[in-house]
Design a protein around this motif. Structure first.
Motif, PDB file in Angstrom:
ATOM      1  N   LEU A  91       7.305  54.527 -20.120  1.00  0.00           N
ATOM      2  CA  LEU A  91       8.301  55.586 -19.930  1.00  0.00           C
ATOM      3  C   LEU A  91       8.428  56.501 -21.155  1.00  0.00           C
ATOM      4  N   LEU A  92       8.109  55.986 -22.342  1.00  0.00           N
ATOM      5  CA  LEU A  92       8.214  56.831 -23.546  1.00  0.00           C
ATOM      6  C   LEU A  92       7.239  58.005 -23.511  1.00  0.00           C
ATOM      7  N   PRO A  93       5.939  57.786 -23.330  1.00  0.00           N
ATOM      8  CA  PRO A  93       5.035  58.954 -23.250  1.00  0.00           C
ATOM      9  C   PRO A  93       5.324  59.836 -22.046  1.00  0.00           C
ATOM     10  N   LEU A  94       5.713  59.223 -20.930  1.00  0.00           N
ATOM     11  CA  LEU A  94       6.010  60.029 -19.752  1.00  0.00           C
ATOM     12  C   LEU A  94       7.210  60.938 -20.005  1.00  0.00           C
ATOM     13  N   GLY A 112       9.758  47.427 -29.798  1.00  0.00           N
ATOM     14  CA  GLY A 112      10.572  46.447 -29.096  1.00  0.00           C
ATOM     15  C   GLY A 112      10.840  46.738 -27.642  1.00  0.00           C
ATOM     16  N   TRP A 113      10.205  47.762 -27.066  1.00  0.00           N
ATOM     17  CA  TRP A 113      10.397  48.048 -25.648  1.00  0.00           C
ATOM     18  C   TRP A 113       9.658  46.985 -24.824  1.00  0.00           C
ATOM     19  N   PRO A 114      10.202  46.621 -23.671  1.00  0.00           N
ATOM     20  CA  PRO A 114       9.454  45.724 -22.773  1.00  0.00           C
ATOM     21  C   PRO A 114       8.155  46.373 -22.326  1.00  0.00           C
ATOM     22  N   VAL A 115       7.132  45.563 -22.156  1.00  0.00           N
ATOM     23  CA  VAL A 115       5.822  46.092 -21.788  1.00  0.00           C
ATOM     24  C   VAL A 115       5.872  46.835 -20.465  1.00  0.00           C
ATOM     25  N   ARG A 116       6.681  46.361 -19.532  1.00  0.00           N
ATOM     26  CA  ARG A 116       6.744  47.006 -18.210  1.00  0.00           C
ATOM     27  C   ARG A 116       7.462  48.358 -18.258  1.00  0.00           C
ATOM     28  N   PHE A 127      -0.899  59.235 -24.534  1.00  0.00           N
ATOM     29  CA  PHE A 127      -0.205  58.202 -23.772  1.00  0.00           C
ATOM     30  C   PHE A 127      -0.409  56.826 -24.404  1.00  0.00           C
ATOM     31  N   THR A 128      -1.636  56.549 -24.833  1.00  0.00           N
ATOM     32  CA  THR A 128      -1.925  55.237 -25.429  1.00  0.00           C
ATOM     33  C   THR A 128      -1.156  55.042 -26.729  1.00  0.00           C
ATOM     34  N   GLY A 129      -1.125  56.089 -27.559  1.00  0.00           N
ATOM     35  CA  GLY A 129      -0.424  55.968 -28.823  1.00  0.00           C
ATOM     36  C   GLY A 129       1.075  55.791 -28.653  1.00  0.00           C
ATOM     37  N   ALA A 188      16.119  56.202 -29.246  1.00  0.00           N
ATOM     38  CA  ALA A 188      16.999  57.333 -28.947  1.00  0.00           C
ATOM     39  C   ALA A 188      16.311  58.449 -28.178  1.00  0.00           C
ATOM     40  N   VAL A 189      14.987  58.372 -28.030  1.00  0.00           N
ATOM     41  CA  VAL A 189      14.248  59.458 -27.375  1.00  0.00           C
ATOM     42  C   VAL A 189      14.704  59.709 -25.937  1.00  0.00           C
ATOM     43  N   PRO A 190      14.823  58.697 -25.064  1.00  0.00           N
ATOM     44  CA  PRO A 190      15.199  58.995 -23.676  1.00  0.00           C
ATOM     45  C   PRO A 190      16.553  59.677 -23.544  1.00  0.00           C
TER      46      PRO A 190
END
Length: 242
Positions: free
Chosen positions: A62-65, A54-58, A43-45, A130-132
């Motif tokens: 969602l990427l690891p999830l 460039g994703w917003p911190v908030r 999750f951290t990585g 493109a992952v989501p």
């Protein structure tokens, strides 16, 4: 024999469950620690990779999830006994392995960027972004395949091996299919069928009875019937050899 202090203080490492199997708590504890550690590290990585890309911190969490949820869903469909579709099981297996590989690659890329081994370039940004959308499409297709049920002619277990049901019509047709016979073999079979027919009916075998008995075409049955009436007539094999 009264229980001693050792009996009262001893904690069994293996406890039988309701279904008769033995649960080793040391194994359960070890698996739990390993799973939690791997989940936090992954999750951290992936979170760090999202922020670097460039994703917003908030929203970076969602990427690891997304990746981990897709991996667990695919693994569940792949290994569950309730999956009744062979295509769904194969697709889920591919997605589960792909999601694990995606997580490994993402973590490796984040640490490589942090260590200065690779530079953050536009292909990495595009792939992470493109992952989501890709996971959404794959999950929707997996759900559609999971709702299907294979016909009884195809059976596939959790390991992915496929077998054919011998009771299916196609399998029966394959079983009844006999190897190609030579002209001499057909003539010998025709003589045997004629002898049985004469014994049962008191007259030579008819063309239709010969065709049904040997499962051959009508012209072939006519030719064999003519050879039975004229034993001196050579068979097609003998004619070709001459």
């Amino acid at each position: 024999m009264p229980p001693t202090d050792a009996h009262l203080t001893a904690v069994p490492s293996a406890v039988p469950t309701d279904d008769g199997t033995v649960r080793d708590w040391w194994v359960v504890i070890g698996m739990t620690i390993a799973a939690v550690s791997a989940a936090v590290a992954s999750f951290t990585g992936l979170y760090g990779l999202a922020t670097v890309a460039g994703w917003p911190v908030r929203l970076a969490w969602l990427l690891p999830l997304t990746i981990d949820a897709h991996a667990m869903t695919s693994a569940r469909v792949w290994l569950a006994t309730t999956t009744r579709s062979a295509s769904a099981r194969r697709f889920a297996r591919t997605n589960a392995i792909g999601a694990i590989g995606m997580s490994i690659t993402g973590n490796a890329a984040y640490h490589a960027i942090g260590a200065g081994l690779i530079d953050l370039s536009w292909p990495i940004v595009v792939l992470v972004g493109a992952v989501p959308a890709a996971v959404l499409g794959l999950t929707a297709h997996l759900h559609a395949l999971h709702s299907r049920t294979d016909t009884p002619s195809t059976v596939e277990d959790a390991s992915g091996s496929r077998t054919k049901d011998a009771s299916s019509p196609r399998s029966k047709r394959r079983v009844r299919r006999s190897p190609r016979r030579t002209d001499d073999e057909l003539l010998e079979a025709a003589r045997f069928a004629d002898a049985q027919y004469r014994q049962a009916n008191g007259r030579p075998i008819t063309r239709d009875a010969l065709r049904t008995s040997l499962r051959i075409s009508t012209p072939r049955a006519t030719e064999l019937r003519r050879q039975l009436n004229d034993p001196d007539q050579p068979s097609p094999d003998e004619t070709d050899r001459s």
